[in-house]
Motif scaffolding. Structure first.
Motif, PDB file in Angstrom:
ATOM      1  N   LEU A   1      18.175 -26.500  13.513  1.00 48.25           N
ATOM      2  CA  LEU A   1      19.157 -27.189  12.688  1.00 48.25           C
ATOM      3  C   LEU A   1      19.823 -26.238  11.697  1.00 48.25           C
ATOM      4  N   ARG A   2      19.128 -25.216  11.276  1.00 52.92           N
ATOM      5  CA  ARG A   2      19.714 -24.237  10.367  1.00 52.92           C
ATOM      6  C   ARG A   2      20.563 -23.201  11.107  1.00 52.92           C
ATOM      7  N   LEU A   3      20.306 -23.014  12.383  1.00 52.31           N
ATOM      8  CA  LEU A   3      21.113 -22.071  13.155  1.00 52.31           C
ATOM      9  C   LEU A   3      22.454 -22.677  13.572  1.00 52.31           C
ATOM     10  N   VAL A   4      22.508 -23.996  13.718  1.00 51.12           N
ATOM     11  CA  VAL A   4      23.759 -24.642  14.144  1.00 51.12           C
ATOM     12  C   VAL A   4      24.887 -24.411  13.148  1.00 51.12           C
ATOM     13  N   PRO A   5      24.701 -24.656  11.829  1.00 47.12           N
ATOM     14  CA  PRO A   5      25.805 -24.380  10.904  1.00 47.12           C
ATOM     15  C   PRO A   5      26.166 -22.913  10.808  1.00 47.12           C
ATOM     16  N   MET A   6      25.223 -22.018  11.129  1.00 44.08           N
ATOM     17  CA  MET A   6      25.572 -20.599  11.158  1.00 44.08           C
ATOM     18  C   MET A   6      26.612 -20.330  12.241  1.00 44.08           C
ATOM     19  N   ALA A   7      26.373 -20.882  13.435  1.00 44.22           N
ATOM     20  CA  ALA A   7      27.332 -20.699  14.527  1.00 44.22           C
ATOM     21  C   ALA A   7      28.673 -21.350  14.196  1.00 44.22           C
ATOM     22  N   LEU A   8      28.617 -22.531  13.591  1.00 44.93           N
ATOM     23  CA  LEU A   8      29.860 -23.218  13.221  1.00 44.93           C
ATOM     24  C   LEU A   8      30.624 -22.446  12.155  1.00 44.93           C
ATOM     25  N   GLY A   9      29.900 -21.915  11.177  1.00 45.16           N
ATOM     26  CA  GLY A   9      30.558 -21.148  10.120  1.00 45.16           C
ATOM     27  C   GLY A   9      31.222 -19.893  10.648  1.00 45.16           C
ATOM     28  N   VAL A  10      30.549 -19.206  11.551  1.00 38.92           N
ATOM     29  CA  VAL A  10      31.135 -17.996  12.145  1.00 38.92           C
ATOM     30  C   VAL A  10      32.374 -18.352  12.963  1.00 38.92           C
ATOM     31  N   ALA A  11      32.295 -19.457  13.715  1.00 38.47           N
ATOM     32  CA  ALA A  11      33.441 -19.881  14.527  1.00 38.47           C
ATOM     33  C   ALA A  11      34.637 -20.230  13.649  1.00 38.47           C
ATOM     34  N   ALA A  12      34.410 -21.008  12.589  1.00 36.68           N
ATOM     35  CA  ALA A  12      35.503 -21.368  11.686  1.00 36.68           C
ATOM     36  C   ALA A  12      36.073 -20.144  10.995  1.00 36.68           C
ATOM     37  N   LEU A  13      35.211 -19.212  10.635  1.00 40.00           N
ATOM     38  CA  LEU A  13      35.663 -17.979   9.974  1.00 40.00           C
ATOM     39  C   LEU A  13      36.534 -17.141  10.902  1.00 40.00           C
ATOM     40  N   VAL A  14      36.101 -16.975  12.146  1.00 36.04           N
ATOM     41  CA  VAL A  14      36.852 -16.155  13.095  1.00 36.04           C
ATOM     42  C   VAL A  14      38.212 -16.779  13.401  1.00 36.04           C
ATOM     43  N   VAL A  15      38.227 -18.102  13.582  1.00 33.44           N
ATOM     44  CA  VAL A  15      39.494 -18.780  13.873  1.00 33.44           C
ATOM     45  C   VAL A  15      40.483 -18.595  12.727  1.00 33.44           C
ATOM     46  N   MET A  16      39.991 -18.728  11.497  1.00 34.03           N
ATOM     47  CA  MET A  16      40.886 -18.584  10.350  1.00 34.03           C
ATOM     48  C   MET A  16      41.324 -17.140  10.152  1.00 34.03           C
ATOM     49  N   LEU A  17      40.439 -16.186  10.411  1.00 35.88           N
ATOM     50  CA  LEU A  17      40.811 -14.780  10.254  1.00 35.88           C
ATOM     51  C   LEU A  17      41.928 -14.376  11.218  1.00 35.88           C
ATOM     52  N   LYS A  18      41.971 -15.013  12.374  1.00 33.80           N
ATOM     53  CA  LYS A  18      42.991 -14.697  13.365  1.00 33.80           C
ATOM     54  C   LYS A  18      44.241 -15.578  13.231  1.00 33.80           C
ATOM     55  N   ASP A  19      44.279 -16.355  12.167  1.00 34.92           N
ATOM     56  CA  ASP A  19      45.384 -17.307  12.001  1.00 34.92           C
ATOM     57  C   ASP A  19      46.572 -16.630  11.306  1.00 34.92           C
ATOM     58  N   SER A  20      47.553 -16.267  12.062  1.00 37.55           N
ATOM     59  CA  SER A  20      48.805 -15.710  11.543  1.00 37.55           C
ATOM     60  C   SER A  20      49.899 -15.939  12.580  1.00 37.55           C
ATOM     61  N   GLN A  21      51.125 -16.024  12.105  1.00 38.86           N
ATOM     62  CA  GLN A  21      52.242 -16.288  13.011  1.00 38.86           C
ATOM     63  C   GLN A  21      53.511 -15.680  12.439  1.00 38.86           C
ATOM     64  N   SER A  22      54.316 -15.125  13.341  1.00 36.87           N
ATOM     65  CA  SER A  22      55.612 -14.558  12.966  1.00 36.87           C
ATOM     66  C   SER A  22      56.670 -15.068  13.937  1.00 36.87           C
ATOM     67  N   ASN A  23      57.800 -15.491  13.405  1.00 40.65           N
ATOM     68  CA  ASN A  23      58.930 -15.937  14.232  1.00 40.65           C
ATOM     69  C   ASN A  23      60.224 -15.690  13.461  1.00 40.65           C
ATOM     70  N   GLU A  24      61.293 -16.336  13.913  1.00 37.94           N
ATOM     71  CA  GLU A  24      62.594 -16.116  13.284  1.00 37.94           C
ATOM     72  C   GLU A  24      62.668 -16.683  11.875  1.00 37.94           C
ATOM     73  N   PHE A  25      61.714 -17.568  11.528  1.00 34.39           N
ATOM     74  CA  PHE A  25      61.698 -18.139  10.186  1.00 34.39           C
ATOM     75  C   PHE A  25      60.936 -17.264   9.193  1.00 34.39           C
ATOM     76  N   GLY A  26      60.204 -16.295   9.703  1.00 32.88           N
ATOM     77  CA  GLY A  26      59.422 -15.423   8.837  1.00 32.88           C
ATOM     78  C   GLY A  26      58.015 -15.242   9.386  1.00 32.88           C
TER      79      GLY A  26
END
Length: 208
Positions: free
Chosen positions: A43-68
């Motif tokens: 039960l303590r390992l599950v939130p570790m995996a979830l936290g790492v997943a949420a962290l990685v997704v947010m770290l890769k969150d960026s976007q560039s287009n004609e609006f900026g």
């Protein structure tokens, strides 16, 4: 001498079933403790995996287009979410290792788990709540402060951010369960750290 030996044999025979019951009870308790320790570790390992997943997704969150261009680092709430998930993932791993070690439960250990579980639960809950508010403003905008909806122009950015927030809320649920487990274990096995003695309370009566 023969009578004494017969008496001693009779006593040993009478005690042997009790000894067997005691050993069986101890064996059942050990198996139960092992099962609970394994369940808590997982039960303590599950939130570790979830936290790492949420962290990685947010770290890769960026976007560039004609609006900026936009990145998670442009928003303080998302930076807070990354840091909170990193802290919670590290704590989950450390607490899982400690919980997996077979050692007797003591009051300091139970209080430490209880307090840290509570702190980390509120930490990650706050990060998820603040990020949710930012996502709502990005989707709906706010005419009172002339903040236009940004997700219409940066849909991919908002989609990844929403995914990270959803994963974080799942981790929050895991931490809520952990908080309940640690509080139950603390308050059912140990008494309050301070013994309160009954004191008479003096009341002052004011007459008009």
């Amino acid at each position: 001498m023969e009578k004494n030996s017969e008496k001693s044999n009779g006593v040993a025979a009478a005690r042997s079933p009790m000894a067997l019951m005691g050993s069986a009870r101890n064996g059942n308790e050990e198996e139960e403790n092992t099962g609970m320790r394994t369940a808590e570790t997982m039960l303590r390992l599950v939130p570790m995996a979830l936290g790492v997943a949420a962290l990685v997704v947010m770290l890769k969150d960026s976007q560039s287009n004609e609006f900026g261009s936009v990145s998670y680092s442009d928003l303080g709430a998302f930076r807070y979410l990354v840091h909170a998930n990193g802290i919670c993932a590290g704590y989950s791993l450390l607490s899982a290792v400690i919980a997996a070690v077979p050692r007797p439960s003591t009051m300091p250990r139970a209080w430490t788990f209880f307090l840290l579980d509570q702190i980390l639960t509120y930490l990650i809950l706050g990060a998820a709540a603040v990020s949710t508010e930012v996502l709502y403003l990005a989707n709906k905008g706010d005419s009172a402060i002339t903040w236009s909806a940004a997700c219409g122009s940066f849909a991919g950015f908002c989609h990844k951010a929403a995914t990270s927030v959803i994963i974080t809320f799942v981790a929050v649920l895991c931490y809520v369960v952990l908080s309940l487990v640690s509080s139950y274990r603390l308050f059912t096995k140990f008494d309050a750290p301070v013994n309160y003695t009954s004191k008479t309370i003096e009341t002052t009566v004011f007459h008009g």
